[in-house]
Design a protein around this motif. Structure first.
Motif, PDB file in Angstrom:
ATOM      1  N   MET A   1      62.803  62.093 -49.825  1.00 25.51           N
ATOM      2  CA  MET A   1      61.842  62.819 -50.662  1.00 25.51           C
ATOM      3  C   MET A   1      60.458  62.756 -50.020  1.00 25.51           C
ATOM      4  SD  MET A   1      60.910  62.265 -54.713  1.00 25.51           S
ATOM      5  CE  MET A   1      62.603  62.451 -55.254  1.00 25.51           C
ATOM      6  N   ARG A   2      59.826  63.936 -49.850  1.00 25.79           N
ATOM      7  CA  ARG A   2      58.464  63.997 -49.335  1.00 25.79           C
ATOM      8  C   ARG A   2      57.529  64.316 -50.497  1.00 25.79           C
ATOM      9  NH1 ARG A   2      58.447  68.184 -44.430  1.00 25.79           N
ATOM     10  NH2 ARG A   2      59.349  69.537 -46.053  1.00 25.79           N
ATOM     11  N   ILE A   3      56.551  63.456 -50.708  1.00 26.27           N
ATOM     12  CA  ILE A   3      55.640  63.622 -51.839  1.00 26.27           C
ATOM     13  C   ILE A   3      54.210  63.688 -51.332  1.00 26.27           C
ATOM     14  CG2 ILE A   3      54.836  62.657 -54.021  1.00 26.27           C
ATOM     15  CD1 ILE A   3      57.485  61.103 -54.176  1.00 26.27           C
ATOM     16  N   PHE A   4      53.463  64.645 -51.852  1.00 26.76           N
ATOM     17  CA  PHE A   4      52.040  64.818 -51.522  1.00 26.76           C
ATOM     18  C   PHE A   4      51.257  64.649 -52.815  1.00 26.76           C
ATOM     19  CE2 PHE A   4      49.392  67.290 -48.223  1.00 26.76           C
ATOM     20  CZ  PHE A   4      48.195  66.759 -48.672  1.00 26.76           C
ATOM     21  N   ASP A   5      50.505  63.571 -52.928  1.00 28.55           N
ATOM     22  CA  ASP A   5      49.593  63.358 -54.048  1.00 28.55           C
ATOM     23  C   ASP A   5      48.289  64.057 -53.680  1.00 28.55           C
ATOM     24  OD1 ASP A   5      47.816  62.463 -55.971  1.00 28.55           O
ATOM     25  OD2 ASP A   5      48.363  60.345 -55.797  1.00 28.55           O
ATOM     26  N   VAL A   6      48.027  65.207 -54.304  1.00 29.28           N
ATOM     27  CA  VAL A   6      46.911  66.029 -53.859  1.00 29.28           C
ATOM     28  C   VAL A   6      45.581  65.646 -54.501  1.00 29.28           C
ATOM     29  CG1 VAL A   6      48.431  67.985 -53.383  1.00 29.28           C
ATOM     30  CG2 VAL A   6      47.231  67.879 -55.580  1.00 29.28           C
ATOM     31  N   HIS A   7      45.560  64.587 -55.332  1.00 34.88           N
ATOM     32  CA  HIS A   7      44.281  64.189 -55.908  1.00 34.88           C
ATOM     33  C   HIS A   7      44.294  62.716 -56.278  1.00 34.88           C
ATOM     34  CE1 HIS A   7      40.397  65.638 -57.529  1.00 34.88           C
ATOM     35  NE2 HIS A   7      40.471  64.485 -58.194  1.00 34.88           N
ATOM     36  N   ALA A   8      43.495  61.951 -55.554  1.00 38.30           N
ATOM     37  CA  ALA A   8      43.327  60.527 -55.842  1.00 38.30           C
ATOM     38  C   ALA A   8      41.935  60.106 -55.398  1.00 38.30           C
ATOM     39  CB  ALA A   8      44.397  59.701 -55.128  1.00 38.30           C
ATOM     40  N   HIS A   9      41.576  58.878 -55.762  1.00 35.76           N
ATOM     41  CA  HIS A   9      40.271  58.321 -55.390  1.00 35.76           C
ATOM     42  C   HIS A   9      40.475  56.872 -54.947  1.00 35.76           C
ATOM     43  CE1 HIS A   9      38.246  61.786 -57.251  1.00 35.76           C
ATOM     44  NE2 HIS A   9      39.031  61.610 -58.293  1.00 35.76           N
ATOM     45  N   LEU A  10      41.194  56.680 -53.860  1.00 31.95           N
ATOM     46  CA  LEU A  10      41.453  55.307 -53.406  1.00 31.95           C
ATOM     47  C   LEU A  10      40.204  54.635 -52.848  1.00 31.95           C
ATOM     48  CD1 LEU A  10      45.005  55.429 -51.787  1.00 31.95           C
ATOM     49  CD2 LEU A  10      44.334  54.950 -54.144  1.00 31.95           C
ATOM     50  N   GLN A  11      39.113  55.385 -52.703  1.00 30.70           N
ATOM     51  CA  GLN A  11      37.840  54.768 -52.328  1.00 30.70           C
ATOM     52  C   GLN A  11      37.226  54.001 -53.487  1.00 30.70           C
ATOM     53  OE1 GLN A  11      38.230  57.956 -53.066  1.00 30.70           O
ATOM     54  NE2 GLN A  11      36.390  58.892 -53.920  1.00 30.70           N
ATOM     55  N   SER A  12      37.737  54.185 -54.694  1.00 27.06           N
ATOM     56  CA  SER A  12      37.190  53.521 -55.877  1.00 27.06           C
ATOM     57  C   SER A  12      37.185  52.006 -55.701  1.00 27.06           C
ATOM     58  CB  SER A  12      38.023  53.887 -57.108  1.00 27.06           C
ATOM     59  OG  SER A  12      37.699  53.062 -58.204  1.00 27.06           O
ATOM     60  N   ASP A  13      36.129  51.366 -56.208  1.00 25.18           N
ATOM     61  CA  ASP A  13      36.067  49.907 -56.091  1.00 25.18           C
ATOM     62  C   ASP A  13      37.145  49.216 -56.924  1.00 25.18           C
ATOM     63  OD1 ASP A  13      35.039  50.254 -58.671  1.00 25.18           O
ATOM     64  OD2 ASP A  13      33.021  49.536 -58.153  1.00 25.18           O
ATOM     65  N   ARG A  14      37.811  49.964 -57.806  1.00 25.28           N
ATOM     66  CA  ARG A  14      38.920  49.373 -58.566  1.00 25.28           C
ATOM     67  C   ARG A  14      40.103  49.035 -57.660  1.00 25.28           C
ATOM     68  NH1 ARG A  14      40.030  53.065 -63.702  1.00 25.28           N
ATOM     69  NH2 ARG A  14      41.433  51.336 -64.200  1.00 25.28           N
ATOM     70  N   PHE A  15      40.112  49.603 -56.457  1.00 26.67           N
ATOM     71  CA  PHE A  15      41.174  49.285 -55.508  1.00 26.67           C
ATOM     72  C   PHE A  15      40.757  48.266 -54.460  1.00 26.67           C
ATOM     73  CE2 PHE A  15      42.410  53.630 -56.921  1.00 26.67           C
ATOM     74  CZ  PHE A  15      43.652  53.308 -57.445  1.00 26.67           C
ATOM     75  N   ASP A  16      39.531  47.781 -54.523  1.00 27.01           N
ATOM     76  CA  ASP A  16      39.066  46.836 -53.502  1.00 27.01           C
ATOM     77  C   ASP A  16      39.946  45.591 -53.384  1.00 27.01           C
ATOM     78  OD1 ASP A  16      37.027  48.536 -52.856  1.00 27.01           O
ATOM     79  OD2 ASP A  16      35.425  47.363 -53.801  1.00 27.01           O
ATOM     80  N   PRO A  17      40.463  45.023 -54.496  1.00 23.73           N
ATOM     81  CA  PRO A  17      41.244  43.786 -54.358  1.00 23.73           C
ATOM     82  C   PRO A  17      42.595  43.966 -53.659  1.00 23.73           C
ATOM     83  CG  PRO A  17      40.415  44.037 -56.608  1.00 23.73           C
ATOM     84  CD  PRO A  17      40.234  45.352 -55.924  1.00 23.73           C
TER      85      PRO A  17
END
Length: 252
Positions: A1-17
């Motif tokens: 399965m090939r999946i493209f998540d076309v909208h995210a914000h992994l730059q968010s500081d909520r992902f820093d940890p």
């Protein structure tokens, strides 16, 4: 399965940890591409630096327009957009009191023009301002195309936007299965203009309500779409993948 998540914000500081673990879980879930959208000038460098399966869009969100937005945009050069997949996240929002709609419109149209100059598609946020969105898009153009992310409007609105060349992207809201109207709209959009997203860390899927969303949750979105549409999950993921490739111009 090939999946493209076309909208995210992994730059968010909520992902820093645990950003690396979040991306690893996404890959294990079958996610091959994640398009991360900047929201304000201060996070442009962060989205550029994510690397790996991540792609990036650069823009100014209508909630976060700085006082010097015109100067900032006018001072950008082609090199600032090297490797960029889209201009975004840009848009209009009549439901926020942060920025007057008139100013939002001026900055939105400047960024639409920029997308045209760069020959890039647009990633668009819109709430309560679809008539204004259509007027601006008709006046300025849509660059190489556009997606309205987290779309949750009516079938009639979806049909109008599709006629005008927009793609529509769906995320965690599908997993709540609380609207027959939404399901009817989805059946009209699929397959021609259908895309998948998570808007991570926002708009979590139903089973993670109140928690942080992440790209691996897109499997729950695909499962919900499969149940609504009566199509296999693999076909839904592949349809969205091909549509995303068409819009964003990727070949692998």
């Amino acid at each position: 399965m090939r999946i493209f998540d076309v909208h995210a914000h992994l730059q968010s500081d909520r992902f820093d940890p645990d950003r690396a673990d979040v991306i690893r879980r996404a890959e294990e879930a079958g996610v091959k591409r994640i398009l991360n959208a900047a929201t304000e000038p201060s996070d442009w460098d962060a989205v550029r630096s994510l690397g790996g399966i991540n792609r990036f869009a650069l823009g100014i969100h209508p909630w976060y327009i700085p006082a010097d937005a015109e100067r900032f945009l006018s001072s950008r050069t082609d090199s600032d957009f090297r490797g960029c997949s889209a201009v975004g996240e840009i848009g209009l929002d009549s439901l926020t009191e942060k920025i007057p709609l008139e100013r939002q419109t001026a900055i939105f149209e400047r960024q639409l023009s920029l997308a045209g100059e760069l020959r890039l598609p647009c990633v668009i946020h819109c709430r309560g301002a679809f008539a204004e969105l259509v007027r601006s898009a008709s006046r300025i153009g849509l660059g190489r195309g556009a997606v309205v992310h987290a779309f949750n409007g009516s079938r009639e609105l979806a049909e109008d936007l599709m006629r005008r060349g927009f793609f529509l992207s769906f995320g965690g809201v599908l997993t709540y299965r609380d609207s027959r109207r939404r399901e009817e709209m989805l059946r009209r959009v699929y397959p021609e203009r259908f895309l998948l997203e998570t808007d991570s860390p926002d708009i979590p899927v139903a089973e993670k309500k109140g928690e942080r969303g992440e790209p691996s949750d897109i499997r729950s979105v695909i499962r919900a779409a499969s149940e609504i549409l009566g199509e296999p999950e693999e076909k839904i993921a592949e349809t969205a993948w091909e549509n995303a490739q068409s819009l964003f111009g990727e070949t692998s």
